[in-house]
Design an enzyme around this catalytic site. Structure first.
Site, PDB file in Angstrom:
ATOM      1  N   SER A 129      -4.847   1.141   5.743  1.00 36.66           N
ATOM      2  CA  SER A 129      -5.289   2.701   6.439  1.00 36.66           C
ATOM      3  C   SER A 129      -5.780   3.272   6.114  1.00 36.66           C
ATOM      4  CB  SER A 129      -3.694   3.046   5.213  1.00 36.66           C
ATOM      5  OG  SER A 129      -3.785   4.528   5.330  1.00 36.66           O
ATOM      6  N   TYR A 157      -3.116   6.068  -3.185  1.00 32.88           N
ATOM      7  CA  TYR A 157      -2.397   4.599  -2.301  1.00 32.88           C
ATOM      8  C   TYR A 157      -3.280   4.122  -1.669  1.00 32.88           C
ATOM      9  CZ  TYR A 157      -0.364   3.326   2.252  1.00 32.88           C
ATOM     10  OH  TYR A 157      -0.177   2.362   3.475  1.00 32.88           O
ATOM     11  N   LYS A 161      -4.700  -0.092  -1.028  1.00 27.30           N
ATOM     12  CA  LYS A 161      -5.447  -0.603  -0.325  1.00 27.30           C
ATOM     13  C   LYS A 161      -6.883  -1.453  -0.265  1.00 27.30           C
ATOM     14  CE  LYS A 161      -1.609  -0.130   2.190  1.00 27.30           C
ATOM     15  NZ  LYS A 161      -0.570  -1.816   3.254  1.00 27.30           N
TER      16      LYS A 161
END
Length: 339
Positions: A129, A157, A161
């Site tokens: 991402s 997050y 990732k």
């Protein structure tokens, strides 16, 4: 060719599966079996009824022995906990992103060991991402970001990732598998119901008004964002997965991730496009009410990218946001009559 898609009944999983079934091949070889694994499957989906599809429901880590009881040639790993829920629940994010990915890597490593090593190694495409980037006060982001820019995530997050990217790189370096990483931009416009992603409003402020529903924009409309339509995102995932390695044009050079191409727009430009395409009554369904928590996450992501690495693979961004909106209308069969 036996292919596993994790998150196979998610928004992107369904579309990647559909694209593979439509073409019937992957990397030039016929697809014999397509495994769709997800926490919850969909018995009513046309995918489920396809003769090449097998579905496996439940926790991915627990179902890996079943999924890899027979060797897989490729895995497209899309399953993930999303940004806002990771920020709200640290343990959920670590478990759903890092621990699950590590378990999958270990399972593929064991498959390679059983086969005695050597080629062909199982291929793993990991969907990362734009959230791996963030502006650290001590190291602000450059005006234009590329794959050589140091990732400094500002969300759980994004950190998860990035950890997974490094694990994929290490397992690839050690010869356990052939790993590739595609960094996805914010996908918009997503049809269907809202999800728990912090960036979900970027679809909601278009999708909901087009369906006659109110929507809230939780950021200042001057915020600039990097977007990609669903079709461009699916094309990017499959292109990075299928690319041959090598320094020549059209091949995947080096081991760096690939930032998929982005269309850079401001939220104000998105809303102006909605007004231009669908009219005042539709656009007026959007209310701007900034939410500092959402702004902190989405505002930390870069908006301007140098996409030469993706362009070398033949990938291009959406031409403009109006084409994205009109594509969404066409794909969903909306009752709105565009101008």
């Amino acid at each position: 060719m036996r292919i596993l898609i994790t998150g196979g009944f998610g928004f992107l999983g369904r579309r990647v599966a559909g694209a593979l079934l439509e073409r019937g091949t992957f990397r030039g070889a016929p697809i014999d079996r397509l495994l769709l694994a997800d926490r919850v499957t969909d018995p009513g989906s046309p995918l489920t009824a396809h003769r090449l599809v097998e579905t496996v429901e439940g926790d991915l880590t627990e179902r890996l022995p079943e999924l890899l009881a027979e060797p897989v040639d490729a895995v497209i790993h899309l399953a993930a906990a999303v940004s806002a829920e990771c920020e709200a629940d640290f343990d959920l994010g670590m478990r759903g992103n890092v621990e699950t990915t590590r378990a999958l890597l270990e399972a593929l490593r064991a498959q390679t060991a059983r086969a005695g090593g050597g080629s062909p190694l199982p291929l793993l495409l990991f969907s990362s991402s734009v959230a791996v980037y963030g502006s650290d006060p001590a190291l602000p982001l450059p005006a234009v970001v590329d794959e050589s820019t140091l990732p400094t995530p500002r969300s759980s997050y994004g950190a998860e990732k990035l950890v997974c990217e490094q694990l994929v790189a290490e397992y690839t370096r050690r010869g356990f598998l052939d790993g590739r990483v595609a960094r996805l931009m914010t996908v918009a416009v997503r049809p269907g119901k809202p999800n728990a992603a912090a960036s979900g409003f970027l679809s909601g402020i278009i999708r909901e008004p087009l369906a006659g529903l109110p929507a809230v924009c939780p950021v200042d409309t001057g915020l600039r964002v990097a977007l990609a339509s669903p079709p461009r995102t699916v094309a990017g995932i499959l292109r990075v997965a299928e690319a041959e390695r090598g320094p020549e044009p059209g091949r995947l050079a080096g081991g760096l991730p690939v930032n998929l191409p982005a269309l850079t727009v401001s939220v104000a430009e998105m809303l102006a496009t909605l007004r231009r395409v669908a009219g005042d009554a539709v656009a007026d369904l959007v209310t701007v009410a900034p939410d500092p928590a959402v702004e902190a996450i989405v505002g930390s992501w870069p908006a301007d990218f140098d996409h030469r690495r993706a362009a070398a693979l033949g990938l291009t961004p959406d031409p403009d946001f109006e084409s994205v909106v009109r594509g969404h209308l066409a794909a969903t069969g909306s009752a709105i009559t565009p101008r």
